[in-house]
Design a protein around this motif. Structure first.
Motif, PDB file in Angstrom:
ATOM      1  N   SER A 129       0.818  -1.212   0.000  1.00  0.00           N
ATOM      2  CA  SER A 129       0.000   0.000   0.000  1.00  0.00           C
ATOM      3  C   SER A 129       0.852   1.262   0.000  1.00  0.00           C
ATOM      4  O   SER A 129       0.327   2.367   0.081  1.00  0.00           O
ATOM      5  N   GLY A 130       2.162   1.095  -0.060  1.00  0.00           N
ATOM      6  CA  GLY A 130       3.036   2.256  -0.018  1.00  0.00           C
ATOM      7  C   GLY A 130       3.229   2.798   1.384  1.00  0.00           C
ATOM      8  O   GLY A 130       3.624   3.940   1.586  1.00  0.00           O
ATOM      9  N   GLY A 131       2.940   1.967   2.407  1.00  0.00           N
ATOM     10  CA  GLY A 131       3.173   2.364   3.795  1.00  0.00           C
ATOM     11  C   GLY A 131       2.091   3.218   4.397  1.00  0.00           C
ATOM     12  O   GLY A 131       2.333   3.902   5.384  1.00  0.00           O
ATOM     13  N   HIS A 132       0.860   3.151   3.842  1.00  0.00           N
ATOM     14  CA  HIS A 132      -0.194   4.028   4.336  1.00  0.00           C
ATOM     15  C   HIS A 132      -1.388   3.269   4.923  1.00  0.00           C
ATOM     16  O   HIS A 132      -2.459   3.830   5.084  1.00  0.00           O
ATOM     17  N   VAL A 133      -1.222   1.989   5.209  1.00  0.00           N
ATOM     18  CA  VAL A 133      -2.308   1.228   5.822  1.00  0.00           C
ATOM     19  C   VAL A 133      -2.465   1.664   7.276  1.00  0.00           C
ATOM     20  O   VAL A 133      -1.490   1.750   8.020  1.00  0.00           O
ATOM     21  N   GLU A 134      -3.697   1.940   7.686  1.00  0.00           N
ATOM     22  CA  GLU A 134      -3.960   2.336   9.072  1.00  0.00           C
ATOM     23  C   GLU A 134      -4.582   1.177   9.830  1.00  0.00           C
ATOM     24  O   GLU A 134      -5.199   0.284   9.249  1.00  0.00           O
ATOM     25  N   SER A 135      -4.432   1.190  11.145  1.00  0.00           N
ATOM     26  CA  SER A 135      -5.088   0.179  11.960  1.00  0.00           C
ATOM     27  C   SER A 135      -6.588   0.425  11.951  1.00  0.00           C
ATOM     28  O   SER A 135      -7.070   1.461  11.525  1.00  0.00           O
ATOM     29  N   GLU A 136      -7.323  -0.569  12.422  1.00  0.00           N
ATOM     30  CA  GLU A 136      -8.770  -0.421  12.527  1.00  0.00           C
ATOM     31  C   GLU A 136      -9.107   0.685  13.534  1.00  0.00           C
ATOM     32  O   GLU A 136      -8.271   1.044  14.382  1.00  0.00           O
ATOM     33  N   PRO A 137     -10.331   1.245  13.477  1.00  0.00           N
ATOM     34  CA  PRO A 137     -10.718   2.268  14.466  1.00  0.00           C
ATOM     35  C   PRO A 137     -10.499   1.764  15.890  1.00  0.00           C
ATOM     36  O   PRO A 137     -10.780   0.613  16.203  1.00  0.00           O
ATOM     37  N   SER A 138      -9.985   2.618  16.722  1.00  0.00           N
ATOM     38  CA  SER A 138      -9.639   2.234  18.085  1.00  0.00           C
ATOM     39  C   SER A 138     -10.845   2.347  19.015  1.00  0.00           C
ATOM     40  O   SER A 138     -11.766   3.125  18.772  1.00  0.00           O
ATOM     41  N   ASP A 139     -10.841   1.537  20.070  1.00  0.00           N
ATOM     42  CA  ASP A 139     -11.936   1.515  21.031  1.00  0.00           C
ATOM     43  C   ASP A 139     -11.539   2.256  22.299  1.00  0.00           C
ATOM     44  O   ASP A 139     -10.488   1.988  22.887  1.00  0.00           O
ATOM     45  N   TYR A 140     -12.407   3.169  22.756  1.00  0.00           N
ATOM     46  CA  TYR A 140     -12.204   3.899  24.007  1.00  0.00           C
ATOM     47  C   TYR A 140     -13.147   3.354  25.081  1.00  0.00           C
ATOM     48  O   TYR A 140     -14.257   2.934  24.784  1.00  0.00           O
ATOM     49  N   PHE A 141     -12.690   3.389  26.328  1.00  0.00           N
ATOM     50  CA  PHE A 141     -13.581   3.127  27.456  1.00  0.00           C
ATOM     51  C   PHE A 141     -13.233   4.087  28.585  1.00  0.00           C
ATOM     52  O   PHE A 141     -12.079   4.155  29.001  1.00  0.00           O
ATOM     53  N   PHE A 142     -14.243   4.802  29.090  1.00  0.00           N
ATOM     54  CA  PHE A 142     -14.064   5.702  30.232  1.00  0.00           C
ATOM     55  C   PHE A 142     -15.053   5.286  31.321  1.00  0.00           C
ATOM     56  O   PHE A 142     -16.245   5.110  31.036  1.00  0.00           O
ATOM     57  N   THR A 143     -14.584   5.101  32.533  1.00  0.00           N
ATOM     58  CA  THR A 143     -15.488   4.824  33.652  1.00  0.00           C
ATOM     59  C   THR A 143     -16.569   5.901  33.695  1.00  0.00           C
ATOM     60  O   THR A 143     -16.277   7.090  33.565  1.00  0.00           O
ATOM     61  N   SER A 144     -17.825   5.469  33.903  1.00  0.00           N
ATOM     62  CA  SER A 144     -18.939   6.415  33.802  1.00  0.00           C
ATOM     63  C   SER A 144     -20.011   6.147  34.851  1.00  0.00           C
ATOM     64  O   SER A 144     -20.069   5.055  35.448  1.00  0.00           O
ATOM     65  N   LEU A 145     -20.866   7.147  35.062  1.00  0.00           N
ATOM     66  CA  LEU A 145     -21.989   7.080  36.003  1.00  0.00           C
ATOM     67  C   LEU A 145     -23.255   7.577  35.313  1.00  0.00           C
ATOM     68  O   LEU A 145     -23.204   8.529  34.532  1.00  0.00           O
ATOM     69  N   THR A 146     -24.388   6.948  35.648  1.00  0.00           N
ATOM     70  CA  THR A 146     -25.694   7.364  35.145  1.00  0.00           C
ATOM     71  C   THR A 146     -26.680   7.399  36.302  1.00  0.00           C
ATOM     72  O   THR A 146     -26.808   6.411  37.028  1.00  0.00           O
ATOM     73  N   VAL A 147     -27.350   8.533  36.492  1.00  0.00           N
ATOM     74  CA  VAL A 147     -28.325   8.663  37.573  1.00  0.00           C
ATOM     75  C   VAL A 147     -29.668   8.081  37.137  1.00  0.00           C
ATOM     76  O   VAL A 147     -30.107   8.286  35.990  1.00  0.00           O
ATOM     77  N   GLY A 148     -30.325   7.364  38.055  1.00  0.00           N
ATOM     78  CA  GLY A 148     -31.643   6.803  37.800  1.00  0.00           C
ATOM     79  C   GLY A 148     -32.719   7.552  38.568  1.00  0.00           C
ATOM     80  O   GLY A 148     -33.003   8.716  38.298  1.00  0.00           O
ATOM     81  N   ALA A 149     -33.295   6.891  39.587  1.00  0.00           N
ATOM     82  CA  ALA A 149     -34.360   7.492  40.391  1.00  0.00           C
ATOM     83  C   ALA A 149     -33.769   8.384  41.474  1.00  0.00           C
ATOM     84  O   ALA A 149     -32.716   8.088  42.043  1.00  0.00           O
ATOM     85  N   VAL A 150     -34.458   9.494  41.767  1.00  0.00           N
ATOM     86  CA  VAL A 150     -34.031  10.428  42.805  1.00  0.00           C
ATOM     87  C   VAL A 150     -35.217  10.742  43.703  1.00  0.00           C
ATOM     88  O   VAL A 150     -36.305  11.060  43.228  1.00  0.00           O
ATOM     89  N   SER A 151     -35.006  10.626  45.022  1.00  0.00           N
ATOM     90  CA  SER A 151     -36.024  11.034  45.996  1.00  0.00           C
ATOM     91  C   SER A 151     -35.324  11.685  47.175  1.00  0.00           C
ATOM     92  O   SER A 151     -34.099  11.857  47.170  1.00  0.00           O
TER      93      SER A 151
END
Length: 241
Positions: A129-151
């Motif tokens: 390819s003339g040295g221009h082959v790229e890797s597949e799209p990379s995967d990110y993971f970030f620790t996360s929080l989601t709020v549900g019910a609130v009282s």
């Protein structure tokens, strides 16, 4: 040499998550940018970035391919580079919000955010390819929080940590601050994670005043009934009672 430059995207949560973003990928070098929570002091709190030759998960008790790179200073943003051989190997990089942990915790259990970079196709394909082959799209993971019910006396929240991370083993916990989160502020509520599920809902019981703003934080380790460690905060999410 194959090169792929990455830029931040709208899916990144910015100031409420600890993030790792690929800035440049070549066949022999990966450069990542870290972005941390407000007021984090990574140098004082033994933060580091590490890289493993592995598939798309962190081997939490296995030594990294190279020694972890300590984050120096107090800046919430910076870049780190790693020498690699992407023609031969897959790599996963992780950001740790605290020091290595002692057994029975996972040694690298404070790693909260990751990016996976799969290997580039064969060297023959790279040459053809003339040295221009790229890797597949990379995967990110970030620790996360989601709020549900609130009282007035309970709020439910869902946490998600990287695959293979074991919250209970690492003494992880959820904390609630009145107002914004802070590294020197008192917690209103602190609840240990009681299982090793990578994602689960947790009920945080307390006395939440109507109309008042609160912030939930996820801590990768450091729970204590009397003096929980506040410096290992990985993600936050606000709610109004």
């Amino acid at each position: 040499m194959s090169e792929h430059t990455h830029t931040a995207t709208a899916t990144e949560a910015g100031l409420n998550q600890t993030t790792l973003i690929l800035k440049q990928v070549t066949s022999d070098l990966i450069t990542v940018e870290y972005n941390l929570l407000p007021d984090t002091n990574p140098g004082a709190n033994s933060n580091y970035i590490a890289i493993w030759q592995n598939y798309d998960n962190i081997p939490y008790n296995q030594s990294p391919t190279d020694p972890p790179k300590a984050i120096e200073g107090s800046s919430q943003r910076g870049t780190v580079s790693f020498p690699v051989s992407l023609i031969q190997n897959n790599y996963i990089i992780g950001y740790s919000v605290g020091p290595e942990l002692a057994s029975p915790a996972q040694k690298y259990g404070n790693v909260c955010s990751t990016v996976y970079v799969p290997r580039i196709p064969t060297s023959a394909a790279l040459t053809d390819s003339g040295g221009h082959v790229e890797s597949e799209p990379s995967d990110y993971f970030f620790t996360s929080l989601t709020v549900g019910a609130v009282s007035g006396d309970v709020v439910t929240v869902k946490y998600s940590v990287p695959p293979n991370c074991q919250p209970k083993s690492n003494n992880a916990y959820l904390g609630v601050f009145r107002g914004a989160a802070g590294y020197t502020l008192a917690l209103e509520v602190a609840v240990p994670i009681k299982n090793n599920d990578e994602s689960a809902w947790v009920a945080l019981k307390g006395k939440y005043l109507a109309g008042k703003r609160y912030t939930i934080a996820y801590f990768m380790s450091g729970y204590s009934d009397t003096s929980p460690v506040l410096t290992r905060m990985a993600a936050t999410v606000p709610f109004t009672a």
